[in-house]
Design an enzyme around this catalytic site. Structure first.
Site, PDB file in Angstrom:
ATOM      1  N   ARG A  58      51.137  40.671  93.950  1.00  0.00           N
ATOM      2  CA  ARG A  58      51.360  42.091  94.228  1.00  0.00           C
ATOM      3  C   ARG A  58      52.186  42.298  95.483  1.00  0.00           C
ATOM      4  O   ARG A  58      53.076  43.128  95.518  1.00  0.00           O
ATOM      5  CB  ARG A  58      50.023  42.828  94.404  1.00  0.00           C
ATOM      6  CG  ARG A  58      49.366  43.184  93.106  1.00  0.00           C
ATOM      7  CD  ARG A  58      47.913  43.415  93.292  1.00  0.00           C
ATOM      8  NE  ARG A  58      47.256  42.188  93.717  1.00  0.00           N
ATOM      9  CZ  ARG A  58      45.960  42.042  93.813  1.00  0.00           C
ATOM     10  NH1 ARG A  58      45.169  43.047  93.579  1.00  0.00           N
ATOM     11  NH2 ARG A  58      45.437  40.890  94.173  1.00  0.00           N
ATOM     12  N   LYS A 108      29.521  34.982  95.557  1.00  0.00           N
ATOM     13  CA  LYS A 108      29.761  36.423  95.415  1.00  0.00           C
ATOM     14  C   LYS A 108      28.847  36.986  94.342  1.00  0.00           C
ATOM     15  O   LYS A 108      28.597  36.333  93.332  1.00  0.00           O
ATOM     16  CB  LYS A 108      31.214  36.656  94.960  1.00  0.00           C
ATOM     17  CG  LYS A 108      32.222  36.722  96.087  1.00  0.00           C
ATOM     18  CD  LYS A 108      33.524  37.292  95.529  1.00  0.00           C
ATOM     19  CE  LYS A 108      34.710  37.029  96.419  1.00  0.00           C
ATOM     20  NZ  LYS A 108      35.969  37.246  95.702  1.00  0.00           N
ATOM     21  N   HIS A 139      45.883  43.585  85.595  1.00  0.00           N
ATOM     22  CA  HIS A 139      45.610  42.305  84.927  1.00  0.00           C
ATOM     23  C   HIS A 139      46.174  42.315  83.500  1.00  0.00           C
ATOM     24  O   HIS A 139      46.779  41.349  83.060  1.00  0.00           O
ATOM     25  CB  HIS A 139      44.097  42.067  84.811  1.00  0.00           C
ATOM     26  CG  HIS A 139      43.362  41.849  86.099  1.00  0.00           C
ATOM     27  ND1 HIS A 139      42.264  42.595  86.461  1.00  0.00           N
ATOM     28  CD2 HIS A 139      43.545  40.958  87.102  1.00  0.00           C
ATOM     29  CE1 HIS A 139      41.787  42.154  87.628  1.00  0.00           C
ATOM     30  NE2 HIS A 139      42.555  41.164  88.044  1.00  0.00           N
ATOM     31  N   SER A 184      40.780  45.172  91.574  1.00  0.00           N
ATOM     32  CA  SER A 184      39.426  45.443  91.070  1.00  0.00           C
ATOM     33  C   SER A 184      38.579  46.089  92.159  1.00  0.00           C
ATOM     34  O   SER A 184      37.763  46.977  91.870  1.00  0.00           O
ATOM     35  CB  SER A 184      38.756  44.145  90.620  1.00  0.00           C
ATOM     36  OG  SER A 184      39.475  43.558  89.585  1.00  0.00           O
TER      37      SER A 184
HETATM   38  P1  ADP Z   1      40.794  36.434  92.233  1.00  0.00           P
HETATM   39  O1  ADP Z   1      39.479  36.709  92.907  1.00  0.00           O
HETATM   40  O2  ADP Z   1      40.890  35.041  91.662  1.00  0.00           O
HETATM   41  O3  ADP Z   1      42.010  36.808  93.034  1.00  0.00           O
HETATM   42  P2  ADP Z   1      41.324  38.811  90.647  1.00  0.00           P
HETATM   43  O4  ADP Z   1      40.621  39.247  89.401  1.00  0.00           O
HETATM   44  O5  ADP Z   1      41.256  39.692  91.829  1.00  0.00           O
HETATM   45  O6  ADP Z   1      40.746  37.356  90.935  1.00  0.00           O
HETATM   46  O7  ADP Z   1      42.862  38.534  90.336  1.00  0.00           O
HETATM   47  C1  ADP Z   1      43.265  37.583  89.381  1.00  0.00           C
HETATM   48  C2  ADP Z   1      44.779  37.443  89.427  1.00  0.00           C
HETATM   49  O8  ADP Z   1      45.384  38.658  88.995  1.00  0.00           O
HETATM   50  C3  ADP Z   1      45.356  37.161  90.819  1.00  0.00           C
HETATM   51  O9  ADP Z   1      46.467  36.293  90.699  1.00  0.00           O
HETATM   52  C4  ADP Z   1      45.807  38.531  91.282  1.00  0.00           C
HETATM   53  O10 ADP Z   1      46.861  38.448  92.225  1.00  0.00           O
HETATM   54  C5  ADP Z   1      46.283  39.133  89.975  1.00  0.00           C
HETATM   55  N1  ADP Z   1      46.259  40.604  90.008  1.00  0.00           N
HETATM   56  C6  ADP Z   1      45.213  41.408  90.291  1.00  0.00           C
HETATM   57  N2  ADP Z   1      45.575  42.708  90.245  1.00  0.00           N
HETATM   58  C7  ADP Z   1      46.899  42.717  89.920  1.00  0.00           C
HETATM   59  C8  ADP Z   1      47.881  43.745  89.748  1.00  0.00           C
HETATM   60  N3  ADP Z   1      47.578  45.033  89.936  1.00  0.00           N
HETATM   61  N4  ADP Z   1      49.151  43.389  89.426  1.00  0.00           N
HETATM   62  C9  ADP Z   1      49.453  42.075  89.289  1.00  0.00           C
HETATM   63  N5  ADP Z   1      48.591  41.063  89.450  1.00  0.00           N
HETATM   64  C10 ADP Z   1      47.319  41.359  89.753  1.00  0.00           C
END
Ligand code: ADP
Length: 158
Positions: free
Chosen positions: A90, A41, A17, A128
């Site tokens: 990703r 959630k 992130h 995450s």
């Molecule tokens: P959500 O539940 O909305 O997907 P996340 O916190 O899991 O929330 O992810 C938020 C954004 O960050 C999403 O667009 C996700 O694809 C991106 N993201 C999460 N991890 C990575 C990573 N390792 N590299 C690039 N983008 C990421």
């Protein structure tokens, strides 16, 4: 002034992130990291903890603010005069979901657009949920999250 929101769960925020935020700052003058509250959630970290953790992890970037939203992302964006979201991609598996969300958001507010940044290859498998699982099983998450978050994860699973 080009502004963007970066919506997500951030439970917790990871180096993946943070890399997206850092690169978004090359494109936008300011980025609001927006914790999206999903009523279905139960997150590991409370909203207060997430706000604190993201603020800590981004404090060296004055152009970053942190906020939360309970309703539609586009409603938050419109209220705050921000018409662009940043999301990370990703793998192909992210695409379908992101594509439909981006199109839905645009149909809710036609001026709204989503900019996608490809992950850095070393963060390709970082999420995450992986971080939560590794931390819960006592594994080392120091390469995945900043040290302040690592400490908080350890404290959760003692
Ligand atoms: P959500 O539940 O909305 O997907 P996340 O916190 O899991 O929330 O992810 C938020 C954004 O960050 C999403 O667009 C996700 O694809 C991106 N993201 C999460 N991890 C990575 C990573 N390792 N590299 C690039 N983008 C990421």
């Amino acid at each position: 002034m080009k502004k963007a929101i970066y919506p997500g769960s951030f439970d917790p925020i990871t180096n993946g992130h943070l890399n997206i935020i850092e690169r978004a700052l090359d494109i936008f003058d300011s980025v609001t990291v927006l914790i999206s509250i999903n009523p279905h959630k139960t997150p590991l970290f409370s909203l207060e903890e997430s706000l604190e953790m993201i603020t800590e992890a981004t404090q060296h970037w004055p152009q970053v603010t942190v906020d939360y939203n309970e309703g539609l992302t586009v409603d938050y964006a419109r209220r705050n005069g921000i018409s662009t979201a940043v999301r990370g991609l990703r793998a192909v598996t992210d695409f379908e979901h992101e594509f439909s969300m981006a199109l839905t958001n645009r149909s809710l507010w036609p001026d709204f657009d989503t900019v996608f940044l490809m992950t850095r290859v070393d963060y390709m498998y970082l999420s995450s949920s992986v971080v939560r699982q590794v931390a819960q099983l006592g594994g080392d998450v120091s390469q995945f999250v900043p040290s302040t978050i690592e400490r908080r994860l350890k404290a959760k699973f003692v």
